[in-house]
Scaffold this motif. Structure first.
Motif, PDB file in Angstrom:
ATOM      1  N   ARG A  59       0.861  -1.184   0.000  1.00 10.68           N
ATOM      2  CA  ARG A  59       0.000   0.000   0.000  1.00 10.68           C
ATOM      3  C   ARG A  59       0.897   1.234   0.000  1.00 10.68           C
ATOM      4  O   ARG A  59       1.875   1.289   0.744  1.00 10.68           O
ATOM      5  N   LEU A  61       0.682   5.061   0.909  1.00  7.18           N
ATOM      6  CA  LEU A  61      -0.100   6.117   1.537  1.00  7.18           C
ATOM      7  C   LEU A  61       0.494   7.452   1.146  1.00  7.18           C
ATOM      8  O   LEU A  61       1.718   7.617   1.158  1.00  7.18           O
ATOM      9  N   TYR A  62      -0.364   8.403   0.799  1.00  5.65           N
ATOM     10  CA  TYR A  62       0.112   9.732   0.425  1.00  5.65           C
ATOM     11  C   TYR A  62      -0.792  10.790   1.032  1.00  5.65           C
ATOM     12  O   TYR A  62      -1.984  10.600   1.198  1.00  5.65           O
ATOM     13  N   GLN A  63      -0.156  11.902   1.400  1.00  2.28           N
ATOM     14  CA  GLN A  63      -0.880  12.975   2.059  1.00  2.28           C
ATOM     15  C   GLN A  63      -0.238  14.314   1.732  1.00  2.28           C
ATOM     16  O   GLN A  63       0.981  14.461   1.797  1.00  2.28           O
ATOM     17  N   ALA A  71      -5.358  11.839   4.455  1.00  2.00           N
ATOM     18  CA  ALA A  71      -4.445  10.812   3.946  1.00  2.00           C
ATOM     19  C   ALA A  71      -5.201   9.930   2.947  1.00  2.00           C
ATOM     20  O   ALA A  71      -6.385   9.654   3.118  1.00  2.00           O
ATOM     21  N   HIS A  72      -4.504   9.511   1.891  1.00  3.46           N
ATOM     22  CA  HIS A  72      -5.089   8.657   0.853  1.00  3.46           C
ATOM     23  C   HIS A  72      -4.252   7.394   0.724  1.00  3.46           C
ATOM     24  O   HIS A  72      -3.053   7.385   1.029  1.00  3.46           O
ATOM     25  N   THR A  73      -4.884   6.339   0.228  1.00  9.16           N
ATOM     26  CA  THR A  73      -4.201   5.072   0.009  1.00  9.16           C
ATOM     27  C   THR A  73      -4.293   4.693  -1.452  1.00  9.16           C
ATOM     28  O   THR A  73      -5.373   4.739  -2.044  1.00  9.16           O
ATOM     29  N   CYS A  74      -3.162   4.331  -2.026  1.00  7.82           N
ATOM     30  CA  CYS A  74      -3.120   3.840  -3.396  1.00  7.82           C
ATOM     31  C   CYS A  74      -2.786   2.349  -3.357  1.00  7.82           C
ATOM     32  O   CYS A  74      -1.831   1.936  -2.684  1.00  7.82           O
ATOM     33  N   CYS A  86       1.679   2.928  -9.053  1.00  2.00           N
ATOM     34  CA  CYS A  86       0.512   3.472  -8.371  1.00  2.00           C
ATOM     35  C   CYS A  86       0.116   4.776  -9.051  1.00  2.00           C
ATOM     36  O   CYS A  86       0.985   5.588  -9.399  1.00  2.00           O
ATOM     37  N   ASP A 102       4.407   7.062   1.948  1.00  2.00           N
ATOM     38  CA  ASP A 102       4.818   5.946   2.806  1.00  2.00           C
ATOM     39  C   ASP A 102       4.433   4.649   2.118  1.00  2.00           C
ATOM     40  O   ASP A 102       3.250   4.432   1.831  1.00  2.00           O
ATOM     41  N   TRP A 104       4.035   0.724   2.433  1.00  2.00           N
ATOM     42  CA  TRP A 104       3.842  -0.281   3.479  1.00  2.00           C
ATOM     43  C   TRP A 104       3.634  -1.671   2.891  1.00  2.00           C
ATOM     44  O   TRP A 104       2.987  -1.827   1.859  1.00  2.00           O
ATOM     45  N   LYS A 112       9.926   5.692   3.010  1.00  2.00           N
ATOM     46  CA  LYS A 112       9.260   6.956   3.318  1.00  2.00           C
ATOM     47  C   LYS A 112       9.952   8.038   2.514  1.00  2.00           C
ATOM     48  O   LYS A 112      11.175   8.097   2.455  1.00  2.00           O
TER      49      LYS A 112
END
Length: 120
Positions: A59, A61-63, A71-74, A86, A102, A104, A112
């Motif tokens: 995953r 994560l970007y913000q 925060a959003h998840t791609c 992504c 980030d 994960w 990061k």
């Protein structure tokens, strides 16, 4: 680890044990690089240290670095054997925008970084 696969277990069981034991060794081989269309979508690509099912294992994560930003998840897609990609959806991109990224794998933070769409 050799004693786990001695006489009592079948060879297939040994392979499963070895796979589970090595699954924590997931690493980013080539850090994400991102480009932006400077309207609404940025695309990030990276390579892992081995074949990876990007959509089930990772995953991104970007913000936006801004007060009260969400925060959003791609969910990445595979892009070759060890490659992942992504597509990040972004609203109203401006030159000052800066995003934290980030990457994960489950509960493990692999990488990061940050991304400024106006520079890419």
């Amino acid at each position: 680890m050799g004693w786990l696969c001695s006489g009592l277990l079948f060879p297939v069981s040994c392979l499963v044990l070895l796979q589970v034991a090595s699954s924590g060794n997931m690493k980013v081989l080539q850090e994400p690089t991102c480009v932006s269309d400077y309207m609404s979508i940025s695309t990030c690509e990276w390579k892992m240290n081995g074949p990876t099912n990007c959509s089930t294992e990772l995953r991104l994560l970007y913000q936006l670095v801004f007060l009260l930003s969400e925060a959003h998840t791609c969910i990445p897609e595979n892009n070759g054997g060890a490659g992942c990609v992504c597509h990040l959806l972004m609203d109203d991109v401006v030159s000052a925008d800066n995003y934290t990224l980030d990457l994960w794998a489950g509960q493990q933070l692999l990488w990061k970084g940050s991304f400024k769409p106006s520079e890419h």
